[in-house]
Write an enzyme that holds these catalytic residues in place. Sequence first.
Site, mmCIF file in Angstrom:
data_model
loop_
_atom_site.group_PDB
_atom_site.id
_atom_site.type_symbol
_atom_site.label_atom_id
_atom_site.label_comp_id
_atom_site.label_asym_id
_atom_site.label_seq_id
_atom_site.Cartn_x
_atom_site.Cartn_y
_atom_site.Cartn_z
ATOM 1 N N ASP A 20 0.831 -1.211 0.000
ATOM 2 C CA ASP A 20 0.000 0.000 0.000
ATOM 3 C C ASP A 20 0.870 1.266 0.000
ATOM 4 O O ASP A 20 1.965 1.281 0.543
ATOM 5 C CB ASP A 20 -0.908 -0.014 1.235
ATOM 6 C CG ASP A 20 -2.052 0.983 1.117
ATOM 7 O OD1 ASP A 20 -2.332 1.440 -0.007
ATOM 8 O OD2 ASP A 20 -2.667 1.308 2.155
ATOM 9 N N HIS A 37 2.438 3.693 -9.118
ATOM 10 C CA HIS A 37 2.192 2.269 -9.381
ATOM 11 C C HIS A 37 3.372 1.640 -10.129
ATOM 12 O O HIS A 37 3.725 0.492 -9.895
ATOM 13 C CB HIS A 37 0.898 2.087 -10.170
ATOM 14 C CG HIS A 37 -0.326 2.451 -9.375
ATOM 15 N ND1 HIS A 37 -0.537 2.006 -8.094
ATOM 16 C CD2 HIS A 37 -1.411 3.226 -9.684
ATOM 17 C CE1 HIS A 37 -1.690 2.486 -7.638
ATOM 18 N NE2 HIS A 37 -2.236 3.236 -8.583
ATOM 19 N N LEU A 131 10.636 -20.576 -4.939
ATOM 20 C CA LEU A 131 9.596 -19.754 -4.320
ATOM 21 C C LEU A 131 8.266 -19.852 -5.080
ATOM 22 O O LEU A 131 8.247 -19.770 -6.308
ATOM 23 C CB LEU A 131 10.062 -18.287 -4.322
ATOM 24 C CG LEU A 131 9.031 -17.234 -3.933
ATOM 25 C CD1 LEU A 131 8.835 -17.213 -2.423
ATOM 26 C CD2 LEU A 131 9.484 -15.844 -4.403
HETATM 27 C C1 IPE Z 1 -5.295 -2.691 -0.244
HETATM 28 O O1 IPE Z 1 -4.951 -1.369 -0.472
HETATM 29 C C2 IPE Z 1 -5.357 -3.432 -1.546
HETATM 30 C C3 IPE Z 1 -4.086 -3.654 -2.217
HETATM 31 C C4 IPE Z 1 -2.909 -3.393 -1.729
HETATM 32 C C5 IPE Z 1 -4.177 -4.250 -3.518
HETATM 33 P P1 IPE Z 1 -6.068 -0.239 -0.590
HETATM 34 O O2 IPE Z 1 -5.370 1.043 -0.746
HETATM 35 O O3 IPE Z 1 -7.053 -0.599 -1.625
HETATM 36 O O4 IPE Z 1 -6.775 -0.344 0.842
HETATM 37 P P2 IPE Z 1 -7.696 0.696 1.611
HETATM 38 O O5 IPE Z 1 -8.792 1.086 0.678
HETATM 39 O O6 IPE Z 1 -6.845 1.868 1.982
HETATM 40 O O7 IPE Z 1 -8.167 -0.035 2.820
HETATM 41 C C1 IPE Z 2 -1.397 0.330 -3.460
HETATM 42 O O1 IPE Z 2 -1.213 1.697 -3.441
HETATM 43 C C2 IPE Z 2 -1.724 -0.199 -4.839
HETATM 44 C C3 IPE Z 2 -3.096 -0.707 -4.974
HETATM 45 C C4 IPE Z 2 -4.010 -0.709 -4.060
HETATM 46 C C5 IPE Z 2 -3.449 -1.242 -6.269
HETATM 47 P P1 IPE Z 2 -2.423 2.722 -3.439
HETATM 48 O O2 IPE Z 2 -2.785 3.014 -4.844
HETATM 49 O O3 IPE Z 2 -3.524 2.224 -2.589
HETATM 50 O O4 IPE Z 2 -1.752 3.988 -2.775
HETATM 51 P P2 IPE Z 2 -2.414 5.008 -1.759
HETATM 52 O O5 IPE Z 2 -2.972 4.211 -0.628
HETATM 53 O O6 IPE Z 2 -3.468 5.753 -2.500
HETATM 54 O O7 IPE Z 2 -1.281 5.879 -1.336
HETATM 55 MG MG MG Z 3 -4.024 2.465 -0.646
#
Ligand code: IPE
Ligand code: IPE
Ligand code: MG
Length: 252
Positions: A20, A37, A131
């Site tokens: 995240d 990303h 792995l």
């Molecule tokens: C969790 O991250 C999902 C992934 C890492 C794929 P999110 O960014 O979607 O989670 P929330 O919405 O903050 O809980």
């Molecule tokens: C995790 O990073 C990637 C996915 C959930 C696909 P985020 O895109 O959720 O990044 P934040 O949480 O907005 O910083």
């Molecule tokens: Mg996120």
Amino acid sequence: MQIETIDKNKLPKHIAIIMDGNGRWAKKHNRERFYGHQAGAEAAKDIVETAAEIGIRFLTLYAFSKENWNRPQEEVKSLMQLLIQGVTDNLEYFKSLNIKLKTIGDFENLPENVKQSVLTAQNQTKENTGLTLIVALNYGSRWEILEAVKKIALNIEKKIISIDDINEDLFDKNLNTAGIPDPDLLIRTSGEVRISNFLLWQISYSELYFSDLCWPDFRKAQLIEAILHFQNRERRFGKTSTQIKNNNENCK
Ligand code: IPE
Ligand code: IPE
Ligand code: MG
């Protein structure tokens, strides 16, 4: 942090990661979310490589949740494109590391081109013995649990099994993660302290580790640090500390 500092006899067999913070990382660098990303995909490659080097048996990466469809369409599109790229561009590299690729999640409802690239990679790595890399794609734990319930209910309806056959082992076998041991260590980056519908059944006894770093900054040294933390924890599984090592530690 050096790999040599890790105790090879106390390795977590399965590490699961909620990757995240890509968006916030991009914002910090005054760039579009897509850039975050992209950097996140590089971090994921780094972590896969490190996990393989350390000798971790299973690594699960949460790449796209069922709830992530609710993001702006453009972002979803670019994430799908990055997934295809990540699987396709790294295929030869994964093969050279003896990595086996698997996915968990609602595979059927992914875009056709994502499915194709994943199937190709899965096919070409299925004999590998190093792995096991499990990518959680279009994954949601509640969805997974309900799917298992439906499969079990159907087998009862067809009289293949009876209600008395339902136990933890049977339930495990009906999850997407059938055959994969429960995570020993669950890592979440970006400072958020929540599970976000990830592996709810499987993490009952996982050690949880939260890092404040955004995912693109979580690299080799940080994974080693997380594993070292894990190795200093005492997993009691309901027992007392005395039973585990004849030593009672106090709460703060
Ligand atoms: C969790 O991250 C999902 C992934 C890492 C794929 P999110 O960014 O979607 O989670 P929330 O919405 O903050 O809980
Ligand atoms: C995790 O990073 C990637 C996915 C959930 C696909 P985020 O895109 O959720 O990044 P934040 O949480 O907005 O910083
Ligand atoms: Mg996120």
